[in-house]
Write an enzyme that holds these catalytic residues in place. Structure first.
Site, PDB file in Angstrom:
ATOM      1  N   ASP A  99      -7.964  -4.959  13.922  1.00  0.00           N
ATOM      2  CA  ASP A  99      -7.551  -3.414  13.522  1.00  0.00           C
ATOM      3  C   ASP A  99      -7.122  -3.369  12.194  1.00  0.00           C
ATOM      4  O   ASP A  99      -6.036  -3.281  11.999  1.00  0.00           O
ATOM      5  CB  ASP A  99      -6.704  -3.122  14.544  1.00  0.00           C
ATOM      6  CG  ASP A  99      -6.277  -1.385  14.357  1.00  0.00           C
ATOM      7  OD1 ASP A  99      -5.139  -1.207  14.608  1.00  0.00           O
ATOM      8  OD2 ASP A  99      -6.978  -0.712  13.660  1.00  0.00           O
ATOM      9  N   GLU A 149       0.292  -8.991  11.421  1.00  0.00           N
ATOM     10  CA  GLU A 149       0.208  -7.591  10.448  1.00  0.00           C
ATOM     11  C   GLU A 149       0.596  -7.991   9.126  1.00  0.00           C
ATOM     12  O   GLU A 149       1.997  -8.700   9.037  1.00  0.00           O
ATOM     13  CB  GLU A 149       0.811  -6.613  11.109  1.00  0.00           C
ATOM     14  CG  GLU A 149       1.319  -5.334  10.143  1.00  0.00           C
ATOM     15  CD  GLU A 149       0.256  -4.479   9.435  1.00  0.00           C
ATOM     16  OE1 GLU A 149       0.165  -4.519   8.262  1.00  0.00           O
ATOM     17  OE2 GLU A 149      -0.512  -4.075  10.236  1.00  0.00           O
ATOM     18  N   ASP A 167      -9.612  -0.145   5.509  1.00  0.00           N
ATOM     19  CA  ASP A 167     -10.804  -0.367   4.984  1.00  0.00           C
ATOM     20  C   ASP A 167     -10.848  -1.509   4.015  1.00  0.00           C
ATOM     21  O   ASP A 167      -9.893  -2.112   3.480  1.00  0.00           O
ATOM     22  CB  ASP A 167     -11.271   0.954   4.364  1.00  0.00           C
ATOM     23  CG  ASP A 167     -11.557   1.867   5.340  1.00  0.00           C
ATOM     24  OD1 ASP A 167     -10.417   2.775   5.671  1.00  0.00           O
ATOM     25  OD2 ASP A 167     -12.690   2.082   6.115  1.00  0.00           O
ATOM     26  N   GLN A 189       0.853  -1.196   0.199  1.00  0.00           N
ATOM     27  CA  GLN A 189      -0.050  -0.089   0.130  1.00  0.00           C
ATOM     28  C   GLN A 189       0.825   1.365   0.113  1.00  0.00           C
ATOM     29  O   GLN A 189       2.230   1.092   0.196  1.00  0.00           O
ATOM     30  CB  GLN A 189      -0.898  -0.142   1.196  1.00  0.00           C
ATOM     31  CG  GLN A 189      -0.120  -0.272   2.452  1.00  0.00           C
ATOM     32  CD  GLN A 189      -0.957  -1.003   3.560  1.00  0.00           C
ATOM     33  OE1 GLN A 189      -1.989  -0.999   3.779  1.00  0.00           O
ATOM     34  NE2 GLN A 189      -0.224  -1.687   4.578  1.00  0.00           N
TER      35      GLN A 189
HETATM   36  N1  SAM Z   1      -7.217   2.147  12.777  1.00  0.00           N
HETATM   37  C1  SAM Z   1      -7.037   2.027  11.583  1.00  0.00           C
HETATM   38  C2  SAM Z   1      -8.493   2.425  10.816  1.00  0.00           C
HETATM   39  O1  SAM Z   1      -9.603   2.134  11.268  1.00  0.00           O
HETATM   40  O2  SAM Z   1      -8.441   2.410   9.469  1.00  0.00           O
HETATM   41  C3  SAM Z   1      -6.399   0.886  10.986  1.00  0.00           C
HETATM   42  C4  SAM Z   1      -5.065   0.960  11.745  1.00  0.00           C
HETATM   43  S1  SAM Z   1      -3.899  -0.436  11.133  1.00  0.00           S
HETATM   44  C5  SAM Z   1      -2.731   0.762  10.578  1.00  0.00           C
HETATM   45  C6  SAM Z   1      -4.415  -1.073   9.981  1.00  0.00           C
HETATM   46  C7  SAM Z   1      -3.437  -2.425   9.622  1.00  0.00           C
HETATM   47  O3  SAM Z   1      -4.157  -3.319   9.032  1.00  0.00           O
HETATM   48  C8  SAM Z   1      -2.366  -1.769   8.514  1.00  0.00           C
HETATM   49  O4  SAM Z   1      -1.245  -1.753   8.998  1.00  0.00           O
HETATM   50  C9  SAM Z   1      -2.426  -2.709   7.242  1.00  0.00           C
HETATM   51  O5  SAM Z   1      -1.233  -2.960   6.707  1.00  0.00           O
HETATM   52  C10 SAM Z   1      -2.957  -3.868   7.995  1.00  0.00           C
HETATM   53  N2  SAM Z   1      -3.741  -4.912   7.233  1.00  0.00           N
HETATM   54  C11 SAM Z   1      -4.402  -4.721   6.164  1.00  0.00           C
HETATM   55  N3  SAM Z   1      -4.724  -5.847   5.367  1.00  0.00           N
HETATM   56  C12 SAM Z   1      -4.253  -6.903   6.136  1.00  0.00           C
HETATM   57  C13 SAM Z   1      -4.479  -8.349   6.230  1.00  0.00           C
HETATM   58  N4  SAM Z   1      -5.064  -8.799   5.122  1.00  0.00           N
HETATM   59  N5  SAM Z   1      -3.909  -8.939   7.195  1.00  0.00           N
HETATM   60  C14 SAM Z   1      -2.841  -8.344   8.087  1.00  0.00           C
HETATM   61  N6  SAM Z   1      -3.145  -6.910   8.285  1.00  0.00           N
HETATM   62  C15 SAM Z   1      -3.686  -6.227   7.299  1.00  0.00           C
END
Ligand code: SAM
Length: 311
Positions: free
Chosen positions: A179, A125, A182, A50
């Site tokens: 967490d 993550e 989107d 991303q």
């Molecule tokens: N609080 C934030 C929100 O509500 O939008 C989210 C914060 S956190 C940084 C979101 C994390 O989800 C990102 O670091 C992203 O890389 C991770 N993520 C996205 N898709 C994922 C997946 N399939 N497996 C594990 N982590 C994932």
């Protein structure tokens, strides 16, 4: 919701006074754009998964955006992190083994580890860059988390991890916290029925699943789809709410699913007792009363949840 995972926030916006602005592009298809004046871009990169940009904002302080969507700001992060961590843990009442999917900024992990009753926390993550970046730019979260013996950081796709747990490792959790970003790009699979079903198989009896579920006013389909999946898999599936200034659109919904229908009716008195037992740590948003009130849904959101239950 259109898939704009390739979107890169345009840094091109410069106001007549020469100030730079970054726009959140998450709601472009709704004709809604929130722009933030930039004091300084601290870090920007396209990772394997991303687009990531971190900048200093005059009011909200450090702000992280992934693929044009605000993830976290120094000024209001406490609201989301506390409600995603403490509500499921205090509703459960005796959670020892906790799993976070996503959460690479380590903000929720830091809140979970405040519970001295928690014995083990695993964070899965997908993007190693986000975790390394958090160590450098969000040490207030990452430092205490990585110094804690109870914490394990795994770099993997959350879908693959829970599928493995369910099928082979037999690892089970008391609380699972999603967490995620989107439902676009790498985060899309984390809103799918097969993902929720795999999470259910990884929960101990009476376990709780909570999910980042968007802002119902602007993202009603997200909540509908998740709650309808919860209702097919669990005895109880709903959401609770909090207002987070930089999650544009009013109430933020956090999905809540469990087979123990009593958990979301836990009294304020019982929640206060559980808080004391967990160490009585200080909070800036969560209180026992706020937790009880968070499940009281305004009519339009209650109607969405009821519609999801009928699906
Ligand atoms: N609080 C934030 C929100 O509500 O939008 C989210 C914060 S956190 C940084 C979101 C994390 O989800 C990102 O670091 C992203 O890389 C991770 N993520 C996205 N898709 C994922 C997946 N399939 N497996 C594990 N982590 C994932």
């Amino acid at each position: 919701m259109s898939d704009n995972s390739a979107a890169t926030p345009r840094l091109a916006d410069v106001s007549p006074d020469g100030k730079r602005w970054i726009a959140e592009t998450l709601f472009d298809d709704l004709g809604i754009r929130m722009s933030y004046r930039v004091d300084k871009v601290l870090y920007e990169a396209r990772t394997a998964h991303q687009h990531l940009v971190l900048f200093e904002q005059p009011f909200f302080g450090k702000m992280l955006m992934l693929d044009g969507a605000t993830q976290i700001t120094a000024a209001d992060e406490f609201i989301y992190q506390e409600m995603m961590a403490h509500v499921p843990l205090f509703a459960h009442g005796d959670a020892r083994d906790v799993l976070i999917i996503g959460g690479g900024d380590c903000g929720i992990a830091e809140e979970v580890l405040k519970h001295k009753t928690v014995k083990r926390l695993t964070q899965v993550e997908i993007d190693a860059t986000v975790v390394e970046f958090a160590k450098k730019h969000f040490p207030e979260f990452a430092k205490p988390v990585f110094a804690d013996q109870r914490f394990a950081s795994v770099i993997d796709d959350g879908m693959k991890y829970v599928a493995k747990c369910a099928a082979t490792t037999g690892r089970r959790f008391d609380v699972i916290i999603i967490d995620s970003t989107d439902p676009q790009g790498p985060g899309k699979v984390l809103f799918s029925r097969k993902f929720y079903a795999a999470c259910k198989r990884c929960l101990n009896k009476g376990g709780v699943l909570v999910t980042q579920n968007g802002v119902p006013m602007l993202q009603p389909r997200e909540l509908l789809a998740s709650v309808s999946a919860f209702r097919r898999l669990f005895a109880d599936g709903t959401c609770y709410l909090a207002a987070i200034p930089t999650y544009v659109g009013g109430h933020m919904a956090m999905g809540f699913a469990t087979d123990d229908r009593r958990l979301r009716q836990t009294s304020g008195k019982m929640l206060a007792a559980r808080h004391r037992r967990a160490g009585g740590f200080s909070t800036k948003y969560w209180t026992p009363e706020v937790q009880v009130a968070a499940f009281a849904l305004p009519r339009f959101i209650a109607d969405l949840v009821a519609k999801a239950a009928r699906r």
